[in-house]
Motif scaffolding. Sequence first.
Motif, PDB file in Angstrom:
ATOM      1  N   SER A  62       0.814  -1.168   0.128  1.00  0.00           N
ATOM      2  CA  SER A  62      -0.096   0.026   0.019  1.00  0.00           C
ATOM      3  C   SER A  62       0.921   1.162   0.087  1.00  0.00           C
ATOM      4  O   SER A  62       0.234   2.254  -0.428  1.00  0.00           O
ATOM      5  CB  SER A  62      -1.001  -0.077   1.320  1.00  0.00           C
ATOM      6  OG  SER A  62      -0.231  -0.032   2.384  1.00  0.00           O
ATOM      7  N   VAL A  63       2.071   1.111   0.272  1.00  0.00           N
ATOM      8  CA  VAL A  63       2.980   2.153   0.573  1.00  0.00           C
ATOM      9  C   VAL A  63       4.233   2.344  -0.342  1.00  0.00           C
ATOM     10  O   VAL A  63       4.913   3.423  -0.523  1.00  0.00           O
ATOM     11  CB  VAL A  63       3.322   2.653   1.799  1.00  0.00           C
ATOM     12  CG1 VAL A  63       2.017   2.901   2.862  1.00  0.00           C
ATOM     13  CG2 VAL A  63       4.461   1.570   2.507  1.00  0.00           C
ATOM     14  N   LYS A  64       4.557   1.130  -0.893  1.00  0.00           N
ATOM     15  CA  LYS A  64       5.583   0.917  -1.750  1.00  0.00           C
ATOM     16  C   LYS A  64       5.690   1.832  -2.938  1.00  0.00           C
ATOM     17  O   LYS A  64       4.770   1.931  -3.678  1.00  0.00           O
ATOM     18  CB  LYS A  64       5.610  -0.631  -2.155  1.00  0.00           C
ATOM     19  CG  LYS A  64       7.112  -0.929  -2.850  1.00  0.00           C
ATOM     20  CD  LYS A  64       7.197  -2.226  -3.223  1.00  0.00           C
ATOM     21  CE  LYS A  64       6.709  -3.332  -2.087  1.00  0.00           C
ATOM     22  NZ  LYS A  64       6.615  -4.787  -2.120  1.00  0.00           N
ATOM     23  N   GLY A  65       7.024   2.592  -3.106  1.00  0.00           N
ATOM     24  CA  GLY A  65       7.104   3.583  -4.123  1.00  0.00           C
ATOM     25  C   GLY A  65       6.866   5.075  -3.571  1.00  0.00           C
ATOM     26  O   GLY A  65       7.099   5.926  -4.403  1.00  0.00           O
ATOM     27  N   ARG A  66       6.063   5.103  -2.548  1.00  0.00           N
ATOM     28  CA  ARG A  66       5.512   6.251  -1.881  1.00  0.00           C
ATOM     29  C   ARG A  66       6.156   6.762  -0.679  1.00  0.00           C
ATOM     30  O   ARG A  66       6.667   7.926  -0.471  1.00  0.00           O
ATOM     31  CB  ARG A  66       4.241   6.424  -1.896  1.00  0.00           C
ATOM     32  CG  ARG A  66       3.314   6.190  -3.133  1.00  0.00           C
ATOM     33  CD  ARG A  66       1.808   6.665  -2.939  1.00  0.00           C
ATOM     34  NE  ARG A  66       1.148   5.654  -2.080  1.00  0.00           N
ATOM     35  CZ  ARG A  66       0.590   6.186  -0.762  1.00  0.00           C
ATOM     36  NH1 ARG A  66       0.496   7.242  -0.707  1.00  0.00           N
ATOM     37  NH2 ARG A  66       0.181   5.278   0.014  1.00  0.00           N
ATOM     38  N   PHE A  67       6.588   5.731   0.055  1.00  0.00           N
ATOM     39  CA  PHE A  67       7.042   5.972   1.455  1.00  0.00           C
ATOM     40  C   PHE A  67       8.647   5.498   1.314  1.00  0.00           C
ATOM     41  O   PHE A  67       8.972   4.468   0.848  1.00  0.00           O
ATOM     42  CB  PHE A  67       6.296   5.263   2.560  1.00  0.00           C
ATOM     43  CG  PHE A  67       5.002   5.926   2.678  1.00  0.00           C
ATOM     44  CD1 PHE A  67       4.595   6.923   2.084  1.00  0.00           C
ATOM     45  CD2 PHE A  67       4.272   5.325   3.944  1.00  0.00           C
ATOM     46  CE1 PHE A  67       3.103   7.609   2.091  1.00  0.00           C
ATOM     47  CE2 PHE A  67       2.992   6.053   4.144  1.00  0.00           C
ATOM     48  CZ  PHE A  67       2.310   7.133   3.172  1.00  0.00           C
ATOM     49  N   THR A  68       9.313   5.966   2.327  1.00  0.00           N
ATOM     50  CA  THR A  68      10.711   5.511   2.433  1.00  0.00           C
ATOM     51  C   THR A  68      10.822   5.733   3.872  1.00  0.00           C
ATOM     52  O   THR A  68      10.981   6.695   4.638  1.00  0.00           O
ATOM     53  CB  THR A  68      11.666   6.445   1.700  1.00  0.00           C
ATOM     54  OG1 THR A  68      11.500   6.613   0.298  1.00  0.00           O
ATOM     55  CG2 THR A  68      13.153   5.806   1.883  1.00  0.00           C
ATOM     56  N   VAL A  69      11.449   4.573   4.366  1.00  0.00           N
ATOM     57  CA  VAL A  69      11.885   4.296   5.765  1.00  0.00           C
ATOM     58  C   VAL A  69      13.335   4.483   5.838  1.00  0.00           C
ATOM     59  O   VAL A  69      14.174   4.052   5.067  1.00  0.00           O
ATOM     60  CB  VAL A  69      11.425   3.163   6.473  1.00  0.00           C
ATOM     61  CG1 VAL A  69      11.855   1.680   5.960  1.00  0.00           C
ATOM     62  CG2 VAL A  69      11.515   3.003   8.092  1.00  0.00           C
ATOM     63  N   SER A  70      13.880   5.214   6.875  1.00  0.00           N
ATOM     64  CA  SER A  70      15.463   5.123   7.152  1.00  0.00           C
ATOM     65  C   SER A  70      15.635   5.453   8.687  1.00  0.00           C
ATOM     66  O   SER A  70      14.746   5.642   9.513  1.00  0.00           O
ATOM     67  CB  SER A  70      15.980   6.225   6.251  1.00  0.00           C
ATOM     68  OG  SER A  70      15.273   7.698   6.814  1.00  0.00           O
ATOM     69  N   ARG A  71      16.899   5.424   9.014  1.00  0.00           N
ATOM     70  CA  ARG A  71      17.111   5.430  10.276  1.00  0.00           C
ATOM     71  C   ARG A  71      18.546   6.006  10.487  1.00  0.00           C
ATOM     72  O   ARG A  71      19.368   5.914   9.651  1.00  0.00           O
ATOM     73  CB  ARG A  71      17.219   3.893  11.066  1.00  0.00           C
ATOM     74  CG  ARG A  71      18.241   3.043  10.293  1.00  0.00           C
ATOM     75  CD  ARG A  71      17.975   1.614  11.043  1.00  0.00           C
ATOM     76  NE  ARG A  71      17.994   1.471  12.345  1.00  0.00           N
ATOM     77  CZ  ARG A  71      17.676   0.187  13.018  1.00  0.00           C
ATOM     78  NH1 ARG A  71      17.011  -0.606  12.466  1.00  0.00           N
ATOM     79  NH2 ARG A  71      17.758   0.318  14.407  1.00  0.00           N
ATOM     80  N   ASP A  72      18.962   6.822  11.715  1.00  0.00           N
ATOM     81  CA  ASP A  72      20.027   7.259  11.957  1.00  0.00           C
ATOM     82  C   ASP A  72      20.499   6.543  13.371  1.00  0.00           C
ATOM     83  O   ASP A  72      19.892   7.023  14.371  1.00  0.00           O
ATOM     84  CB  ASP A  72      19.923   8.871  11.931  1.00  0.00           C
ATOM     85  CG  ASP A  72      21.303   9.526  12.322  1.00  0.00           C
ATOM     86  OD1 ASP A  72      22.134   8.670  12.908  1.00  0.00           O
ATOM     87  OD2 ASP A  72      21.459  10.832  11.847  1.00  0.00           O
ATOM     88  N   ASN A  73      21.135   5.859  13.246  1.00  0.00           N
ATOM     89  CA  ASN A  73      21.392   5.005  14.391  1.00  0.00           C
ATOM     90  C   ASN A  73      22.416   5.980  15.385  1.00  0.00           C
ATOM     91  O   ASN A  73      22.515   5.725  16.793  1.00  0.00           O
ATOM     92  CB  ASN A  73      22.347   3.752  14.358  1.00  0.00           C
ATOM     93  CG  ASN A  73      21.406   2.537  13.702  1.00  0.00           C
ATOM     94  OD1 ASN A  73      20.161   2.627  13.859  1.00  0.00           O
ATOM     95  ND2 ASN A  73      22.174   1.782  13.036  1.00  0.00           N
ATOM     96  N   ALA A  74      23.160   6.909  15.020  1.00  0.00           N
ATOM     97  CA  ALA A  74      23.894   7.745  15.915  1.00  0.00           C
ATOM     98  C   ALA A  74      22.908   8.620  16.529  1.00  0.00           C
ATOM     99  O   ALA A  74      23.150   9.258  17.791  1.00  0.00           O
ATOM    100  CB  ALA A  74      24.610   8.560  15.151  1.00  0.00           C
ATOM    101  N   LYS A  75      21.552   9.035  16.114  1.00  0.00           N
ATOM    102  CA  LYS A  75      20.690   9.786  16.847  1.00  0.00           C
ATOM    103  C   LYS A  75      19.582   8.961  17.172  1.00  0.00           C
ATOM    104  O   LYS A  75      18.529   9.548  18.000  1.00  0.00           O
ATOM    105  CB  LYS A  75      20.264  10.737  15.946  1.00  0.00           C
ATOM    106  CG  LYS A  75      21.409  11.925  15.287  1.00  0.00           C
ATOM    107  CD  LYS A  75      20.593  12.728  14.126  1.00  0.00           C
ATOM    108  CE  LYS A  75      21.491  13.942  14.017  1.00  0.00           C
ATOM    109  NZ  LYS A  75      21.037  14.910  12.892  1.00  0.00           N
ATOM    110  N   ASN A  76      19.627   7.710  17.288  1.00  0.00           N
ATOM    111  CA  ASN A  76      18.553   6.818  17.718  1.00  0.00           C
ATOM    112  C   ASN A  76      17.299   7.171  17.164  1.00  0.00           C
ATOM    113  O   ASN A  76      16.282   7.347  18.081  1.00  0.00           O
ATOM    114  CB  ASN A  76      18.464   6.990  19.326  1.00  0.00           C
ATOM    115  CG  ASN A  76      19.670   5.923  19.802  1.00  0.00           C
ATOM    116  OD1 ASN A  76      20.510   5.312  19.207  1.00  0.00           O
ATOM    117  ND2 ASN A  76      19.816   6.223  21.301  1.00  0.00           N
ATOM    118  N   THR A  77      17.228   7.350  15.900  1.00  0.00           N
ATOM    119  CA  THR A  77      16.067   8.073  15.278  1.00  0.00           C
ATOM    120  C   THR A  77      15.511   7.267  13.991  1.00  0.00           C
ATOM    121  O   THR A  77      16.357   6.940  13.176  1.00  0.00           O
ATOM    122  CB  THR A  77      16.178   9.444  14.910  1.00  0.00           C
ATOM    123  OG1 THR A  77      16.630  10.198  16.193  1.00  0.00           O
ATOM    124  CG2 THR A  77      14.973  10.296  14.423  1.00  0.00           C
TER     125      THR A  77
END
Length: 120
Positions: A62-77
Amino acid sequence: EVQLVESGGGLVQPGGSLRLSCVASGFAFSGHDMSWVRQVLGKGPEWIATSDRYGEEFYADSVKGRFTVSRDNAKNTLYLEMNNLEPEDTALYHCARAPAYIANIIPGSWGQGTQVTVSS
């Protein structure tokens, strides 16, 4: 104590964009799969995206191609970039310390959520 604090929600017009953030504390963030789950009033929760501990990304159709998940481990975010939003994306969005595909059935792993409303 594990804490997940989401932010970035709001009211946006169809076709617009938002970026959600989730600041985590109380556990080793880099060693955990982290997911986004959304919930519409009166409907069951839906898993939508995961960034796993190895850097892999997983998305619901339902979200593929529109949403992007990411993370910044240094910021715990954890982040969720949402583009081309549709009224059907209106929901309360939760960050979850849980793996892909099943995060929606582990409500104890969610934060309080941030509301996203897509409307003209």
